[in-house]
Design an enzyme around this catalytic site. Structure first.
Site, short mmCIF file in Angstrom:
data_model
loop_
_atom_site.label_atom_id
_atom_site.label_comp_id
_atom_site.label_asym_id
_atom_site.label_seq_id
_atom_site.Cartn_x
_atom_site.Cartn_y
_atom_site.Cartn_z
N SER A 43 0.83 -1.21 0.00
CA SER A 43 0.00 0.00 0.00
C SER A 43 0.85 1.25 0.00
O SER A 43 1.73 1.40 0.85
CB SER A 43 -0.85 0.07 1.27
OG SER A 43 -1.81 -0.93 1.28
N HIS A 74 -3.94 0.56 -4.39
CA HIS A 74 -3.36 -0.55 -5.15
C HIS A 74 -3.79 -0.42 -6.61
O HIS A 74 -4.97 -0.46 -6.91
CB HIS A 74 -3.84 -1.89 -4.60
CG HIS A 74 -3.25 -2.25 -3.27
ND1 HIS A 74 -2.19 -3.11 -3.14
CD2 HIS A 74 -3.56 -1.85 -2.03
CE1 HIS A 74 -1.87 -3.23 -1.85
NE2 HIS A 74 -2.69 -2.47 -1.16
N HIS A 96 -5.34 -9.67 -2.16
CA HIS A 96 -5.50 -9.99 -0.74
C HIS A 96 -6.60 -11.03 -0.56
O HIS A 96 -7.57 -11.05 -1.33
CB HIS A 96 -5.91 -8.74 0.05
CG HIS A 96 -4.91 -7.63 0.01
ND1 HIS A 96 -4.92 -6.67 -0.98
CD2 HIS A 96 -3.88 -7.32 0.83
CE1 HIS A 96 -3.93 -5.82 -0.76
NE2 HIS A 96 -3.28 -6.18 0.32
N TYR A 98 -8.62 -10.88 1.93
CA TYR A 98 -9.80 -10.15 2.44
C TYR A 98 -10.67 -9.59 1.32
O TYR A 98 -11.81 -9.20 1.55
CB TYR A 98 -9.41 -9.05 3.44
CG TYR A 98 -8.62 -7.88 2.90
CD1 TYR A 98 -9.18 -6.95 2.04
CD2 TYR A 98 -7.29 -7.70 3.27
CE1 TYR A 98 -8.45 -5.89 1.55
CE2 TYR A 98 -6.55 -6.63 2.80
CZ TYR A 98 -7.13 -5.73 1.94
OH TYR A 98 -6.41 -4.68 1.45
N GLU A 99 -10.14 -9.55 0.10
CA GLU A 99 -10.96 -9.12 -1.04
C GLU A 99 -11.84 -10.25 -1.56
O GLU A 99 -12.59 -10.06 -2.52
CB GLU A 99 -10.05 -8.62 -2.17
CG GLU A 99 -9.29 -7.36 -1.79
CD GLU A 99 -8.15 -7.04 -2.74
OE1 GLU A 99 -8.24 -6.03 -3.44
OE2 GLU A 99 -7.17 -7.81 -2.78
N ALA A 126 2.60 -2.24 4.07
CA ALA A 126 2.31 -1.27 5.13
C ALA A 126 1.83 -2.08 6.32
O ALA A 126 1.09 -3.04 6.15
CB ALA A 126 1.23 -0.30 4.67
N MET A 224 -2.02 -7.39 6.76
CA MET A 224 -3.04 -8.26 6.15
C MET A 224 -2.55 -8.90 4.85
O MET A 224 -3.35 -9.18 3.96
CB MET A 224 -4.29 -7.44 5.87
CG MET A 224 -4.82 -6.67 7.06
SD MET A 224 -6.19 -5.59 6.59
CE MET A 224 -6.36 -4.61 8.10
N SER A 225 -1.24 -9.09 4.75
CA SER A 225 -0.71 -9.64 3.49
C SER A 225 0.56 -10.42 3.78
O SER A 225 0.83 -10.79 4.92
CB SER A 225 -0.41 -8.49 2.52
OG SER A 225 0.64 -7.67 3.02
N ASN A 248 1.42 3.15 11.32
CA ASN A 248 0.60 3.57 12.47
C ASN A 248 0.95 2.72 13.67
O ASN A 248 1.41 1.59 13.52
CB ASN A 248 -0.90 3.41 12.14
CG ASN A 248 -1.23 1.99 11.75
OD1 ASN A 248 -1.01 1.57 10.60
ND2 ASN A 248 -1.73 1.22 12.70
N HIS A 260 -7.66 4.08 7.17
CA HIS A 260 -6.87 3.71 5.98
C HIS A 260 -6.17 4.95 5.43
O HIS A 260 -5.06 4.85 4.90
CB HIS A 260 -7.80 3.09 4.94
CG HIS A 260 -7.07 2.52 3.76
ND1 HIS A 260 -6.13 1.52 3.89
CD2 HIS A 260 -7.13 2.82 2.44
CE1 HIS A 260 -5.64 1.23 2.69
NE2 HIS A 260 -6.23 1.99 1.80
N1 HPA Z 1 -3.18 -3.48 11.27
C1 HPA Z 1 -3.28 -4.31 10.22
N2 HPA Z 1 -2.88 -3.98 8.99
C2 HPA Z 1 -2.32 -2.76 8.83
C3 HPA Z 1 -2.19 -1.85 9.90
C4 HPA Z 1 -2.65 -2.23 11.19
O1 HPA Z 1 -2.56 -1.49 12.19
N3 HPA Z 1 -1.60 -0.73 9.39
C5 HPA Z 1 -1.38 -0.98 8.06
N4 HPA Z 1 -1.81 -2.20 7.72
#
Ligand code: HPA
Length: 291
Positions: A43, A74, A96, A98-99, A126, A224-225, A248, A260
């Protein structure tokens, strides 16, 4: 282009060779370039694609069986070209789970890298900081992972022509490539931390309790990847390395909700630093053919 339901249809390892034949033919109808390396851009990290020399860009829609990537940030393209003079393949906009994509589909890009000639793959993402010392903007070399997705791309009948049934994952994150990434970061004057990436299914962010759990599990970052791609890449015989860009603090650390938008903004801010490290790594990779 498959519908969402088709993208979620189970793809076992045994299905991959025929699918890779079709994907390889689609790539070869566009270019003869044999990449040394494949790079997956996470990302907000798509900027590396702008540096590609003589790029050949294939939108996912031109690649048989691949869906249009839907995650914001993306782009959904496979690119072949040269980076610092080195032939590479870039995935801009990964797939992903999740998609709604089956794990077997999510890992096809790295399997395709191997098919078209790559020996190694660089996975970027990310991620949220689970280690409280990892502030937004931290770059973390991935030393190991926790696959907490509950999924695997290796479920079902195996394809022995690609890899073994019971894949070893000791040193899955290549110590040799990690040393080369550290050296590249040092040469660029970029600080690179090192830690364990926990891969969850998403798409919801974690609860504060889950972040505390991940910390006791030994995770430093969460996303998540990446973990399924690493598993498939090792299965196919690729060397693997990767870097997480911490965008973050993990849920609950600041008392603020996660968005996001903040993830994309932090990735855009720190992305150029990571891009410099990867460019340097790629140039050195070619200078080191044993690798
Ligand atoms: N959690 C999960 N996936 C992420 C995060 C997070 O805090 N930040 C960026 N991708």
């Amino acid at each position: 282009m498959p519908t969402a339901d088709e993208a979620g249809r189970p793809i076992s390892p045994a299905h991959q060779p025929a699918r890779l034949n079709a994907l390889e033919a689609a790539v070869r109808s566009r270019t003869d370039l044999r990449p040394d390396l494949g790079i997956v851009l996470g990302s907000g990290l798509g900027g590396l694609a702008d540096d590609l020399e003589e790029p050949v860009a294939m939108p996912f829609a031109e690649l048989p069986g691949w869906p249009v990537a839907t995650a914001p940030g993306h782009a959904g393209r496979l690119l072949l070209g040269r980076l610092a003079g080195v032939p590479v393949a870039l995935l801009q906009g990964r797939l992903h789970v999740y998609e709604g994509n089956d794990p077997g589909l999510v890992v096809q890009p790295v399997l395709l890298f191997r098919r078209v000639g790559a020996r190694a793959v660089v996975l970027t993402n990310a991620a949220g900081g689970v280690n409280p010392d990892y502030r937004p903007g931290t770059l973390m070399l991935i030393a190991d992972h926790l696959n907490l997705t509950g999924r695997t791309p290796l479920l079902g009948r195996n394809a022995d022509a690609i890899g073994a049934r019971f894949q070893d994952l000791v040193d899955a994150w290549s110590p040799r490539l990690r040393a080369q990434l550290r050296a590249a970061a040092e040469a660029e004057g970029v600080v690179l931390e090192e830690g364990v990436y926990a891969g969850l299914l998403g798409p919801q962010y974690e609860t504060p309790a889950e972040i505390r759990m991940l910390r006791t599990f030994g995770a430093d970052a969460v996303g998540m990847s990446t973990v399924l791609e690493c598993i498939a890449a090792r299965w196919a015989g690729l060397d693997v390395c990767g870097v997480s860009l911490i965008t973050n603090a993990g849920a609950g650390y600041t008392g603020q909700p996660l968005t996001h938008e903040e993830v994309l903004a932090a990735a855009a801010e720190a992305g150029p630093r990571l891009t410099r490290v990867i460019r340097r790594f790629v140039a050195e990779f070619a200078a080191n053919p044993a690798g």
